[in-house]
Design a protein around this motif. Structure first.
Motif, short mmCIF file in Angstrom:
data_model
loop_
_atom_site.label_atom_id
_atom_site.label_comp_id
_atom_site.label_asym_id
_atom_site.label_seq_id
_atom_site.Cartn_x
_atom_site.Cartn_y
_atom_site.Cartn_z
N LEU A 490 44.18 -13.92 -4.83
CA LEU A 490 44.91 -13.11 -3.86
C LEU A 490 46.02 -12.32 -4.54
O LEU A 490 46.45 -12.63 -5.65
CB LEU A 490 45.51 -14.02 -2.77
N ASP A 491 46.48 -11.32 -3.83
CA ASP A 491 47.59 -10.51 -4.33
C ASP A 491 48.83 -11.37 -4.49
O ASP A 491 49.19 -12.16 -3.60
CB ASP A 491 47.85 -9.36 -3.33
N ASN A 492 49.47 -11.26 -5.66
CA ASN A 492 50.69 -12.01 -5.99
C ASN A 492 50.46 -13.51 -6.06
O ASN A 492 51.40 -14.29 -5.88
CB ASN A 492 51.81 -11.70 -4.99
N GLU A 493 49.25 -13.94 -6.33
CA GLU A 493 48.95 -15.36 -6.52
C GLU A 493 48.44 -15.59 -7.94
O GLU A 493 47.57 -14.86 -8.42
CB GLU A 493 47.90 -15.84 -5.51
N GLU A 494 49.00 -16.61 -8.60
CA GLU A 494 48.60 -16.92 -9.97
C GLU A 494 47.23 -17.60 -9.97
O GLU A 494 46.95 -18.47 -9.15
CB GLU A 494 49.63 -17.82 -10.63
N ALA A 495 46.39 -17.21 -10.91
CA ALA A 495 45.05 -17.79 -11.05
C ALA A 495 44.86 -18.23 -12.49
O ALA A 495 45.33 -17.58 -13.43
CB ALA A 495 43.98 -16.77 -10.66
N TYR A 496 44.16 -19.36 -12.66
CA TYR A 496 43.96 -19.95 -13.98
C TYR A 496 42.48 -20.20 -14.18
O TYR A 496 41.78 -20.67 -13.27
CB TYR A 496 44.74 -21.25 -14.12
N LEU A 531 42.28 -17.95 -19.22
CA LEU A 531 42.75 -16.71 -18.60
C LEU A 531 43.72 -17.09 -17.49
O LEU A 531 43.35 -17.74 -16.52
CB LEU A 531 41.58 -15.90 -18.03
N LEU A 532 44.96 -16.71 -17.65
CA LEU A 532 46.01 -16.92 -16.65
C LEU A 532 46.52 -15.55 -16.23
O LEU A 532 47.03 -14.79 -17.06
CB LEU A 532 47.15 -17.76 -17.23
N THR A 546 50.10 -9.53 -14.82
CA THR A 546 50.78 -10.37 -15.80
C THR A 546 49.73 -11.33 -16.36
O THR A 546 49.21 -12.18 -15.63
CB THR A 546 51.93 -11.14 -15.15
N ILE A 547 49.45 -11.20 -17.65
CA ILE A 547 48.26 -11.82 -18.23
C ILE A 547 48.65 -12.71 -19.39
O ILE A 547 49.52 -12.37 -20.21
CB ILE A 547 47.26 -10.75 -18.71
N GLU A 548 47.98 -13.86 -19.46
CA GLU A 548 47.99 -14.72 -20.63
C GLU A 548 46.53 -15.03 -20.97
O GLU A 548 45.86 -15.75 -20.25
CB GLU A 548 48.77 -16.01 -20.38
N GLN A 549 46.07 -14.44 -22.04
CA GLN A 549 44.67 -14.58 -22.48
C GLN A 549 44.65 -15.33 -23.80
O GLN A 549 45.37 -14.99 -24.74
CB GLN A 549 44.03 -13.20 -22.64
N GLU A 550 43.80 -16.38 -23.88
CA GLU A 550 43.73 -17.19 -25.09
C GLU A 550 42.28 -17.54 -25.40
O GLU A 550 41.52 -17.90 -24.50
CB GLU A 550 44.56 -18.47 -24.94
N VAL A 551 41.93 -17.42 -26.66
CA VAL A 551 40.62 -17.85 -27.16
C VAL A 551 40.88 -18.77 -28.35
O VAL A 551 41.47 -18.35 -29.34
CB VAL A 551 39.75 -16.65 -27.59
N LYS A 570 49.86 -12.28 -24.49
CA LYS A 570 50.73 -12.36 -23.32
C LYS A 570 51.31 -10.97 -23.09
O LYS A 570 52.02 -10.45 -23.95
CB LYS A 570 51.85 -13.38 -23.53
N THR A 571 51.02 -10.41 -21.95
CA THR A 571 51.46 -9.04 -21.70
C THR A 571 51.47 -8.76 -20.20
O THR A 571 50.92 -9.53 -19.40
CB THR A 571 50.54 -8.03 -22.41
N THR A 572 52.08 -7.66 -19.84
CA THR A 572 52.09 -7.15 -18.47
C THR A 572 51.67 -5.68 -18.53
O THR A 572 52.28 -4.89 -19.26
CB THR A 572 53.48 -7.27 -17.82
#
Length: 710
Positions: A490-496, A531-532, A546-551, A570-572
């Motif tokens: 959803l909009d403005n909801e954090e997803a992991y 993926l956060l 607002t992204i946190e991507q890790e491999v 980590k970026t926006t």
């Protein structure tokens, strides 16, 4: 009609017909001689057409000759014409008569600018170069025309289906609407088009559409609109009242007014209903329950509590000292089980809070984020080295590739073992006793460790007291990693999102007093694709992410513990809906060359390779991360995206089934069913057993019936 009959023409016609009849060709040539009497002067000719069993092509040629027009007949125009007129027709009437006959028999005449008339089938006329006329056109009858009509007060999309029922859609008629300009394009005969235009003009009459603003004193505008709209909805799937009697109602929360637009009857009915509902509540303390549809009740309690305190303080500061009015505190509670708000307060406070609730309790859009991670890794290496030794003393040793010759010698000596020796002792009688010890077996531990470090080819030669060891190895490593994680939130909801495993890592150890029974503490670290993301939909089609991507992956064991490869971002960013943005990238290329050699001897051309060791390695790595957000505003978009993903997985399963398994039957491979919007759950165990029993009974009955028939 002001003209006299030309007797010579009539006598000539009957004389020709008499001769043909005498030769027995009256029936065969009836189509040729049956035609037109032209009477009067040349400047005011009149026609009396009479055709019986005449081919259409001949009929067209005769009319063209009389009207002095060039006729081009389509090869598909075939048939016979039977028509007769008892009146004398002018040239204009005669041409209209010609068009009438063609229209009756399913043909049409398309007049060109160069005095040429094309005779084609009716259904082909709509795509030909027929004239486009306006409101001042004088074309009548059955001539094919096209006309564009502008509609001002009704919707062309609703009007076109009615007009198509009155138009010859199977023939040359056609009715098309263009919604952006609200116009209708009519194609057909002039008589039919003019008739449809008159129908449009009568239907397209502006009604008594007016706007009325009703100011409310006690009730809430939003609640009143909700009640009236619920009353206007058809119930039970049946058609409700006519569309023109349903007014348009809008709530103006700023002024607490209801805006009504529509016919006078509809506006009066809504106005009477609003005035009856806009009444003061009987008690000073009021309690209302608001059922929330989208927002959470607990989240709104804090917001509404702050709003109520602000409103109460403003009213208190503006209230006159001479005016006393009893005010009670506003109570706002949340009921989690039903997701409702229970508010107690004054009517004006309830209206203010209701307006806030209505604006906050709205459906939030969703965002589907797709990440594409591409990593291409290539490593190439070549090692070649020669090492010499001599028993008399001296050797060459290199450590950048081949196994060191000292380690080889130590492993060889350890593997050879020791020869048995003799020991002489004196017994109790004073006699010498000789004891021979057996040979001891070699220790292969060092040799095993050495060979474990050797890769490629390694061989040695020995002649007299000289020997050499040669080792060569070539390595080539290629990897191509492609991952496409996706997540919806959803909009403005954090997803992991995580696809991977938890790897145990030793974080500490402790031993007892005698170094026995060691105790270790282990922590588990998530390794894989993570993926956060937290999306925020801005005005328009932009999405802030607002992204946190890790491999990450396990590289291997080290002297202490395991090592983990990790790539993290980590970026926006700000991305347009449906656009693809690159988050980060790495293009790395590393070339290394190591040479160890004996001075002077290693520099000799060609022969120098016998006295040196060379190691070359190249490493290339390309890593790119892409991201694409898609805003989901309705169920259709979500259903379409889910269908595409579902069909992609099913197509991959079908591909695997076609390829088959090498050692097993392909029937064991699972296959998803075809996509169906009304997907249902699989049957329960009882239902499955029941269906199997029914199938078994049906099969037994069919076998019994087949036996009886045989």
């Amino acid at each position: 009609m002001g003209t006299t009959l030309n007797v010579s023409v009539v006598k000539h016609f009957f004389h020709l017909f008499k001769q043909l009849k005498q030769t027995g060709m009256a029936l065969a040539t009836a189509a040729i001689v049956s035609g037109i009497f032209a009477v009067g002067q040349a400047s005011a000719a009149q026609y009396s057409p009479n055709f019986k069993g005449t081919e259409v092509t001949e009929f067209v040629n005769i009319v063209g000759k009389n009207l002095k027009k060039t006729m081009i007949v389509d090869p598909n125009v075939r048939g016979k014409v039977n028509v007769r007129s008892y009146d004398l027709l002018s040239e204009e009437q005669y041409y209209q008569f010609f068009l009438n006959v063609l229209e009756v028999y399913g043909f049409a005449a398309v007049e060109m600018d160069n005095n040429i008339i094309k005779i084609i089938r009716n259904k082909d006329a709509k795509t030909s170069s027929i004239p486009v006329v306006g409101s001042n056109s004088t074309i009548l009858g059955d001539e094919m025309v096209t006309r564009i009509v502008e509609v001002k007060n009704v919707t062309v999309r609703e009007l076109v289906p009615l007009l198509r029922q009155l138009s010859d859609q199977a023939g040359g008629g056609n009715v098309t609407n263009y919604d952006p300009a609200n116009v209708i394009m009519l194609t057909g005969t002039a008589a039919t088009v003019n008739r449809l235009v008159k129908i449009i003009e009568r239907v397209d009459r502006a009604g008594d559409q007016d706007v009325e603003i009703i100011k409310l004193q006690y009730a809430s505008a939003g609640e009143i609109v909700r009640i009236i709209e619920a009353m206007n909805k058809p119930s039970g799937g049946k058609a409700g009242q006519p569309t023109f009697l349903i007014p348009k109602i809008v709530a103006d929360d700023r002024s607490n007014s209801v805006i009504v637009s529509g016919e006078i009857q509809a506006r009066e009915r809504v106005s009477r209903l609003v005035k009856r509902l806009d009444s003061e509540l009987e008690t000073s303390g009021n309690t209302r329950i608001y059922y929330l549809k989208y927002a959470k009740a607990d989240d709104l309690v804090k917001v509404l509590d702050g709003v109520s305190k602000t409103i109460a303080s403003e009213e208190k500061s503006t209230t006159s000292k001479t005016r006393s009015k009893s005010k009670t505190d506003t109570s706002i509670e949340a009921h989690e089980s039903t997701n409702t708000l229970v508010i107690t307060g004054q009517p004006d406070m309830l209206r203010s809070l209701e307006s806030v609730i209505r604006q906050l309790d709205v459906p939030r859009a969703q965002v589907h984020i797709e990440a594409i991670i591409v990593e291409v890794f290539e490593t190439d290496g070549v090692q070649l080295g020669v090492q010499w030794y001599s028993e008399a003393g001296g050797f060459t040793q290199f450590t950048n590739g081949p196994a060191p010759i000292s380690s080889v010698a130590a492993a060889a000596i350890s593997a050879e073992g020791e020869e048995g020796n003799s020991v002489t002792t004196i017994d109790s009688n004073g006699n010498p006793v000789t004891t021979t010890n057996p040979d001891t077996r070699g220790d292969y531990t060092l040799l095993a460790q050495l060979l474990g470090t050797v890769s490629g080819g390694m061989f040695g030669i020995m002649e007299n007291d000289w020997g050499a060891i040669v080792q060569a190895v070539s390595s080539d490593t290629n990897s191509n990693i492609l991952a496409t994680p996706s997540i919806t939130t959803l909009d403005n909801e954090e997803a992991y999102f995580l696809v991977g495993q938890e790897v145990p890592i030793i974080t500490g150890s402790q031993t007892g007093s005698n170094n026995s029974n060691p105790f270790q503490t282990v922590d588990r670290q998530e390794v894989g694709i993570k993926l956060l993301v937290t999306p925020q939909i801005n005005e328009g089609t932009g999405v802030q992410l607002t992204i946190e991507q890790e491999v990450s992956s396990v590289s291997g064991a080290t002297g202490v513990d395991i090592s983990i490869n990790k790539r993290e971002i980590k970026t926006t960013v700000m991305v347009e809906n449906g656009a693809t943005v690159i988050l980060g990238g790495l293009i790395d290329e590393d070339v290394q060359e190591s040479v160890q050699k004996v001075p002077l001897l290693g520099d000799i051309p060609i022969i120098g390779h016998l006295f040196k060791s060379t190691s070359n390695s190249t490493r290339k790595r390309n890593l790119m991360v892409f991201l694409r957000p898609t805003i989901i505003t309705d169920a259709n978009v979500m259903n379409t995206m889910a269908k595409e993903k579902y069909n992609f997985i099913r197509a991959d399963e079908l591909r695997k089934q076609e390829e088959g398994l090498s050692l097993m039957s392909s029937d064991v491979l699972p296959i998803l069913p075809e996509w169906n919007d009304d997907l249902s759950l699989p049957p329960s165990f009882d239902d499955y057993q029941k269906s199997k029993a029914e199938d078994k009974d049906t099969k037994a009955k069919q076998e019994l019936l087949d036996e009886n028939n045989n």
